[in-house]
Design an enzyme around this catalytic site. Structure first.
Site, PDB file in Angstrom:
ATOM      1  N   LYS A  32      53.391  54.229  34.904  1.00 47.60           N
ATOM      2  CA  LYS A  32      53.181  53.133  36.348  1.00 47.60           C
ATOM      3  C   LYS A  32      54.218  52.368  36.513  1.00 47.60           C
ATOM      4  O   LYS A  32      54.884  51.818  35.423  1.00 47.60           O
ATOM      5  CB  LYS A  32      51.972  52.388  36.048  1.00 47.60           C
ATOM      6  CG  LYS A  32      51.885  51.212  37.270  1.00 47.60           C
ATOM      7  CD  LYS A  32      50.299  50.600  36.994  1.00 47.60           C
ATOM      8  CE  LYS A  32      50.513  49.112  36.184  1.00 47.60           C
ATOM      9  NZ  LYS A  32      51.171  48.045  37.064  1.00 47.60           N
ATOM     10  N   ASP A  59      52.882  51.383  41.805  1.00 51.05           N
ATOM     11  CA  ASP A  59      51.881  50.024  42.075  1.00 51.05           C
ATOM     12  C   ASP A  59      52.563  48.814  42.706  1.00 51.05           C
ATOM     13  O   ASP A  59      53.141  47.894  42.052  1.00 51.05           O
ATOM     14  CB  ASP A  59      51.547  49.666  40.635  1.00 51.05           C
ATOM     15  CG  ASP A  59      50.590  48.544  40.471  1.00 51.05           C
ATOM     16  OD1 ASP A  59      49.978  48.270  41.557  1.00 51.05           O
ATOM     17  OD2 ASP A  59      50.383  47.878  39.537  1.00 51.05           O
ATOM     18  N   LYS A  61      50.918  47.673  46.005  1.00 49.62           N
ATOM     19  CA  LYS A  61      49.996  46.723  46.240  1.00 49.62           C
ATOM     20  C   LYS A  61      50.269  46.465  47.664  1.00 49.62           C
ATOM     21  O   LYS A  61      50.479  45.337  47.891  1.00 49.62           O
ATOM     22  CB  LYS A  61      49.657  45.618  45.648  1.00 49.62           C
ATOM     23  CG  LYS A  61      49.166  45.659  43.962  1.00 49.62           C
ATOM     24  CD  LYS A  61      48.866  44.721  43.346  1.00 49.62           C
ATOM     25  CE  LYS A  61      48.426  44.946  42.006  1.00 49.62           C
ATOM     26  NZ  LYS A  61      49.447  45.456  40.846  1.00 49.62           N
ATOM     27  N   ASP A  64      49.883  44.389  54.868  1.00 53.75           N
ATOM     28  CA  ASP A  64      50.666  43.878  55.912  1.00 53.75           C
ATOM     29  C   ASP A  64      49.763  44.192  57.056  1.00 53.75           C
ATOM     30  O   ASP A  64      48.657  44.778  57.000  1.00 53.75           O
ATOM     31  CB  ASP A  64      51.988  44.467  55.830  1.00 53.75           C
ATOM     32  CG  ASP A  64      52.787  43.052  56.633  1.00 53.75           C
ATOM     33  OD1 ASP A  64      52.672  42.960  57.760  1.00 53.75           O
ATOM     34  OD2 ASP A  64      53.872  42.937  55.980  1.00 53.75           O
ATOM     35  N   THR A 119      42.236  40.827  39.225  1.00 55.41           N
ATOM     36  CA  THR A 119      41.409  40.188  38.160  1.00 55.41           C
ATOM     37  C   THR A 119      41.768  38.722  37.789  1.00 55.41           C
ATOM     38  O   THR A 119      41.100  38.100  37.079  1.00 55.41           O
ATOM     39  CB  THR A 119      41.452  41.066  36.627  1.00 55.41           C
ATOM     40  OG1 THR A 119      42.770  41.493  36.473  1.00 55.41           O
ATOM     41  CG2 THR A 119      40.669  42.215  37.069  1.00 55.41           C
ATOM     42  N   ARG A 211      51.074  47.220  27.144  1.00 60.38           N
ATOM     43  CA  ARG A 211      51.663  46.569  25.854  1.00 60.38           C
ATOM     44  C   ARG A 211      51.082  47.318  24.483  1.00 60.38           C
ATOM     45  O   ARG A 211      51.830  47.514  23.611  1.00 60.38           O
ATOM     46  CB  ARG A 211      51.430  45.127  25.613  1.00 60.38           C
ATOM     47  CG  ARG A 211      52.456  44.356  26.625  1.00 60.38           C
ATOM     48  CD  ARG A 211      52.026  42.910  26.856  1.00 60.38           C
ATOM     49  NE  ARG A 211      50.830  42.957  27.899  1.00 60.38           N
ATOM     50  CZ  ARG A 211      50.161  41.873  28.353  1.00 60.38           C
ATOM     51  NH1 ARG A 211      50.674  40.598  27.838  1.00 60.38           N
ATOM     52  NH2 ARG A 211      49.055  42.086  28.797  1.00 60.38           N
TER      53      ARG A 211
HETATM   54  O1  C5P Z   1      50.064  45.533  29.168  1.00 62.86           O
HETATM   55  P1  C5P Z   1      48.859  45.674  29.514  1.00 62.86           P
HETATM   56  O2  C5P Z   1      48.023  46.767  29.038  1.00 62.86           O
HETATM   57  O3  C5P Z   1      47.997  44.416  29.859  1.00 62.86           O
HETATM   58  O4  C5P Z   1      49.124  46.129  31.206  1.00 62.86           O
HETATM   59  C1  C5P Z   1      48.390  46.038  32.213  1.00 62.86           C
HETATM   60  C2  C5P Z   1      48.830  46.701  33.356  1.00 62.86           C
HETATM   61  O5  C5P Z   1      47.966  46.688  34.394  1.00 62.86           O
HETATM   62  C3  C5P Z   1      49.836  45.686  33.823  1.00 62.86           C
HETATM   63  O6  C5P Z   1      50.973  46.448  34.742  1.00 62.86           O
HETATM   64  C4  C5P Z   1      49.179  44.817  34.866  1.00 62.86           C
HETATM   65  O7  C5P Z   1      50.064  44.258  35.861  1.00 62.86           O
HETATM   66  C5  C5P Z   1      48.299  45.894  35.513  1.00 62.86           C
HETATM   67  N1  C5P Z   1      47.044  45.309  35.974  1.00 62.86           N
HETATM   68  C6  C5P Z   1      46.230  44.418  35.284  1.00 62.86           C
HETATM   69  N2  C5P Z   1      45.078  43.910  35.860  1.00 62.86           N
HETATM   70  C7  C5P Z   1      44.784  44.375  37.149  1.00 62.86           C
HETATM   71  C8  C5P Z   1      45.776  45.098  37.827  1.00 62.86           C
HETATM   72  C9  C5P Z   1      46.888  45.574  37.339  1.00 62.86           C
HETATM   73  O8  C5P Z   1      46.118  44.099  34.225  1.00 62.86           O
HETATM   74  N3  C5P Z   1      43.730  43.964  37.797  1.00 62.86           N
END
Ligand code: C5P
Length: 232
Positions: A32, A59, A61, A64, A119, A211
């Site tokens: 992603k 990603d 998003k 517009d 979220t 992460r």
């Molecule tokens: O590091 P982590 O596993 O928390 O990363 C989750 C990824 O998913 C990040 O790129 C974050 O921006 C994305 N994301 C999220 N919750 C959402 C939409 C996207 O954690 N509702």
């Protein structure tokens, strides 16, 4: 495309991203690319990662007026990515325009999914800032149904919502779910998390994992563990 693990490459530069991906000498993960990397490096980083044989979820998003989204989506479609997204709050018409813009002359197009409510938005801020007074779970389902009506392929949602989205919108309507953590791992700033195995049980189609893989001592091992739990 079946169930898969998507690695969120939340790195600030192409150099850092490509050296991270260099470690994956076997199976090429689905990656992603988000706003940070895209705005820093532009379409070149997308092409570089694609040339290495990875599938890409771009990603960005989009949100517009329909005509602007349609034209922007046509540009993204020419990058040959695999999944792109837009905000369902841009309306059904905007999502239809997004789908039209993405569709190439030969009728093919990347998968298109919608963000429902972020979220980071909870019931309280949704009511106070957005003046939406329905229960947030219902708003998420309504937006998912709008996305399906607009001909989109699925939504980004919490793994906790994936089962309900499938019930309302059909088993083949994709759920792409972040917020995944290993049972013995750090949660970080995610509030509601699930393990890859739980996400599989509940019916997520794709999990987006950042992460737990990117910050792991051995990212390849962490990715393979994720694949094993979610796909294997
Ligand atoms: O590091 P982590 O596993 O928390 O990363 C989750 C990824 O998913 C990040 O790129 C974050 O921006 C994305 N994301 C999220 N919750 C959402 C939409 C996207 O954690 N509702």
């Amino acid at each position: 495309m079946g169930r898969d693990v998507i690695i969120a490459c939340d790195f600030p530069s192409a150099e850092k991203t490509l050296s991270f991906l260099d470690r994956f000498t076997g199976r090429k993960p689905f990656v992603k690319i988000g706003m940070e990397l895209f705005y820093a490096e532009g379409p070149a980083v997308v092409r570089a990662i694609k040339e290495r044989g990875h599938r890409i979820f771009l990603d960005l998003k989009l949100h517009d007026i329909p005509n602007t989204v349609k034209r922007a989506m046509a540009v993204l479609s020419s990058l040959d990515v695999d999944i792109v997204n837009c905000h369902a709050s841009g309306t059904v018409r905007m999502m239809e325009a997004a789908r039209e813009g993405l569709t190439r002359p030969d009728g093919t197009r990347p998968l298109l999914i919608a963000v429902t409510q972020l979220t980071s938005t909870d019931q309280e801020t949704m009511e106070s800032d957005l003046w939406i007074r329905e229960p947030i779970g219902e708003v998420v389902m309504h937006y998912a149904e709008n996305a399906r009506r607009a001909g989109l392929d699925g939504v980004v949602c919490s793994p906790l919502e994936a089962g309900a989205v499938h019930e309302r919108c059909g088993a083949d309507f994709l759920t792409v779910t972040p917020g995944v953590r290993f049972a013995d791992g750090e949660i970080g700033d995610q509030k509601r998390v699930m393990t890859p195995a739980e996400a599989k049980r509940i019916g997520s189609d794709y999990i987006v994992v950042g992460r737990p893989i990117t910050a792991a001592e051995d990212p390849v091992a962490a990715y393979e563990r994720c694949m094993e739990e979610f796909v294997g």
